[in-house]
Write an enzyme that holds these catalytic residues in place. Sequence first.
Site, PDB file in Angstrom:
ATOM      1  N   HIS A  24       0.859  -1.180   0.000  1.00  0.00           N
ATOM      2  CA  HIS A  24       0.000   0.000   0.000  1.00  0.00           C
ATOM      3  C   HIS A  24       0.892   1.226   0.000  1.00  0.00           C
ATOM      4  O   HIS A  24       1.876   1.279   0.725  1.00  0.00           O
ATOM      5  CB  HIS A  24      -0.909   0.015   1.227  1.00  0.00           C
ATOM      6  CG  HIS A  24      -1.965   1.070   1.167  1.00  0.00           C
ATOM      7  ND1 HIS A  24      -1.752   2.350   1.589  1.00  0.00           N
ATOM      8  CD2 HIS A  24      -3.229   1.039   0.692  1.00  0.00           C
ATOM      9  CE1 HIS A  24      -2.856   3.056   1.402  1.00  0.00           C
ATOM     10  NE2 HIS A  24      -3.758   2.287   0.860  1.00  0.00           N
ATOM     11  N   LYS A  68     -16.576   2.078  -5.866  1.00  0.00           N
ATOM     12  CA  LYS A  68     -16.401   3.338  -6.603  1.00  0.00           C
ATOM     13  C   LYS A  68     -17.433   3.467  -7.718  1.00  0.00           C
ATOM     14  O   LYS A  68     -17.885   4.548  -8.055  1.00  0.00           O
ATOM     15  CB  LYS A  68     -14.983   3.423  -7.178  1.00  0.00           C
ATOM     16  CG  LYS A  68     -14.667   4.779  -7.815  1.00  0.00           C
ATOM     17  CD  LYS A  68     -13.181   4.935  -8.068  1.00  0.00           C
ATOM     18  CE  LYS A  68     -12.764   4.216  -9.316  1.00  0.00           C
ATOM     19  NZ  LYS A  68     -13.127   4.947 -10.558  1.00  0.00           N
TER      20      LYS A  68
END
EC number: 4.1.1.31
Length: 994
Positions: free
Chosen positions: A204, A646
């Site tokens: 990440h 999303k």
Amino acid sequence: MKSSGSARATRRNAVSSSSAPAHAEPPARRAAKPARKLDGAAARPLAPTNAASAKPQGRTREDKDRPLFEDIRYLGRLLGDVVREQEGDAVFDVVETIRQTAVKFRREDDKAAAQTLEKMLRKLTPEQTVSVVRAFSYFSHLANIAEDRHHNRRRRIHALAGSAAQAGTVAYALDKLKQAGDASSKTIKQFFEGALIVPVLTAHPTEVQRKSILDAQHDIARLLAERDQPLTARELAHNEALLRARVTTLWQTRMLRDARLTVADEIENALSYYRATFLDELPALYADIEEALAEHGLRARVPAFFQMGSWIGGDRDGNPNVTAATLDEAISRQAAVIFEHYLEQVHKLGAELSVSNLLVGASDALKALAAASPDQSPHRVDEPYRRALIGVYTRLAASARVRLGEGTVPVRSAGRGAAPVRATPYADAEEFAADLRVLTDSLALHHGESLATPRLAPLMRAAEVFGFHLASIDLRQSSDIHEAVVAELLARGGVEADYAALPEADKLRVLLAALADPRPLRSPYLDYSDLAKSELGVLERAHAIRAQFGARAVRNYIISHTETVSDLVEVLLLQKETGLFEGTLGTPHANARNGLMVIPLFETIADLRNASDIMRAFFALPGVGELLAHQGHEQEVMLGYSDSNKDGGFLTSNWELYRAELALVDLFDERGIKLRLFHGRGGTVGRGGGPTYQAILSQPPGTVNGQIRLTEQGEVIASKFANPEIGRRNLETVVAATLEATLAPHSNAPKQLPAFEAAMQTLSDAAMASYRALVYETPGFTDYFFSSTPITEIAELNIGSRPASRKLQDPKNRKIEDLRAIPWGFSWGQCRLLLTGWYGFGSAVAAYLDGAPDAAERGKRVALLKKMNKTWPFFANLLSNMDMVLAKTDLAVASRYAQLVADKKLRKHVFERIVAEWHRTADALAEITGAHARLAANPLLARSIKNRFPYLDPLNHLQVELIKRHRAGDTNARLRRGIHLTINGIAAGLRNTG
């Protein structure tokens, strides 16, 4: 952060009154004998020592949490002392004033406090800003350490008191199944024999902590734990001195790396968690499981069903920096770590197993192993175990050398005899484990079973679980890249001039013909594009790695953006071109098999809806049945939580995932194929995050079935696995939930399920319409998002090894559609709106209830929603996660980010819509659950937020100020560093909201 350095400082609390109850005085911990009290430093007994006092009556939650408040105050005071000592009174006073003003702004939405805060932050120099950011960031980290310690403390107190097993443990799962009549020995045995559980670590961009920082935090956690034991005054003073030194080390250590992160950095970061937690705690978890099974009458050694996976070094989707070379580096570094562990453990065993055959016998197999050892020492002639272990050590050292090269792994002297390099290497980890089994069996036969328990048994389990590869590396790439490479191979081979332009049916015809032809498409006499060479090079390296480290080292290939059947078949063809596919597809007796399982990743709402149809068509292709047979009639499917969120919002994403899973289960059952779902969950609720235990238990009936893979996203790895005890608990939670979900699937299938599902569909449709109306249909929303969140700074800073999207650098052409799901969700978390975890739910419930023709029908609909929450784990988990996200949102702080939007009309329009939906959602949640306070059903998390957020808010205010300066053209390097620090600090403060 209270410093003990002055009278002024003494009046300040290390934690604001919003963070701890007024009665939680600074710690005065008892020493072992009534000696003088040190300043906040006396030790505290862990738990009552007798059974009568082990279950105190009438203790409140605040009583139980008092040690936590004491630890937070204590660590805050130490940090305050260090800040004052290192930076001076001026910086310390600024930190305190900012904290107090931010708390006032948070509690009272005080506009005057907001103006004061803004003026104060504007006056800070770049140097002061960085110091202030570091102070609040480190407090978040220290508060996390204190919380983790308290979790471990409470669990130990429960155990000492003989309390019933807690939810999330294997013991609890077995008790629950036994009570329900679902836990016969045969059933449990079959579960473990067929189970496969694999957490998959991913990188990440914002949460790659330096090893130096992790090491210091690990030491602080260990020293804090020591203070729960009875200590003398001298021991206590020594403990505090060490703690102060480690906090000082933190302060004097760079939080961030100087250079941009590389894939190699991400690899090393992941490996640090193996050293800290997985190498020891995973074998320990197996021992705990077997102990729990024994208590339920099942004495059996469970297979190595729980293994580790990784995307780091193999995930190429959107990251051209991941290549064959990084894949090679990932497996080499992983192997080095596991070989070092094995060698160290074997060496220590050699010191411990001093068993003499003059006193006790040994098995023939053990004697043969000792005889084969190169050890020639006359002092060990009667010590067969030591001699055998020297032989094992030399073979291990040779195994590392032939795979990794000379000197890669430190090797000790193995005593007198042949050098380690002359020994015969192990062919594979199974051969190594077999030698360890010889030692174990011999000890068991000769009254030495207890000698195997401390080290030999965990080592043998590690060999079975980690092999010589440590973790299986998944390969991942986008389907459009595969199509481009296949098109090039077909065109250069004279088979098809424009493959990409073909309709789907013709694509499949061409692909199947190529797979049925034993001849390769690639020619050594032709040159290919860099893209084709890179992609094929990765697969060729994977082929070599499997030969070198075993088939488990690389066994899965994930296809991002799977939209058609040809997306799957293209990867089979690429495997054929790189030696990973044997035989010919669809021809009789061709014995076709693929080395890497092709795993579709369904991500968008449309793809989720098409998932079962795509898999049905894939299974129907000629020869695919034979491939499945070689895979044990198993097939994995990955589901993407981030992109679907999303695309359609929180509620619709969850619902479409649920529907896709059920459709896949029906198809796989019909075809007699075992389905393994791979859940691409993120850290945020919007990306599928939230408590893992509840997430697995809320899966649709029949979808777990003993096997599950799930991503452990980089932004939450530290919070879940940096502390070994917490890490083992998190690993056990996955096992317990999988056990329960598999053997009691009916718990997620209430009687009114059809009515519940119909209501969910109605809610989902309305929620998606509301979400898309804001995100995709509101004029100017893209500009609002890019202005009111740190997304631009995240992209410009190039945090992580994946390069920023060039499209996002052009304000005229950027679109939400082009944004990757991770920075999308991450940015909403940074500005404290966390919109991806709740938006649309309030409007959906309002539309559902308002659609009732009369009051009576409305009442029925409310009652149905309440029943759904009480009896349907899927819906209850969804609401619980939403409750958590709403608790972490802060509209006052978010309003400061909204001020970054230059267009006042746009700012007002969008922010007011978001605020209105937040209130609608909070009201809807209250009507369904009956709880008007956030986290009423989760007091532990409510406490955590209360403790931490007064120190998190200043980081948000500082981030807004730094972003203002950055966007105004300030190019100061310290300013950019300050922004990066706030990003990390806020992520640490939110914990599972990265």
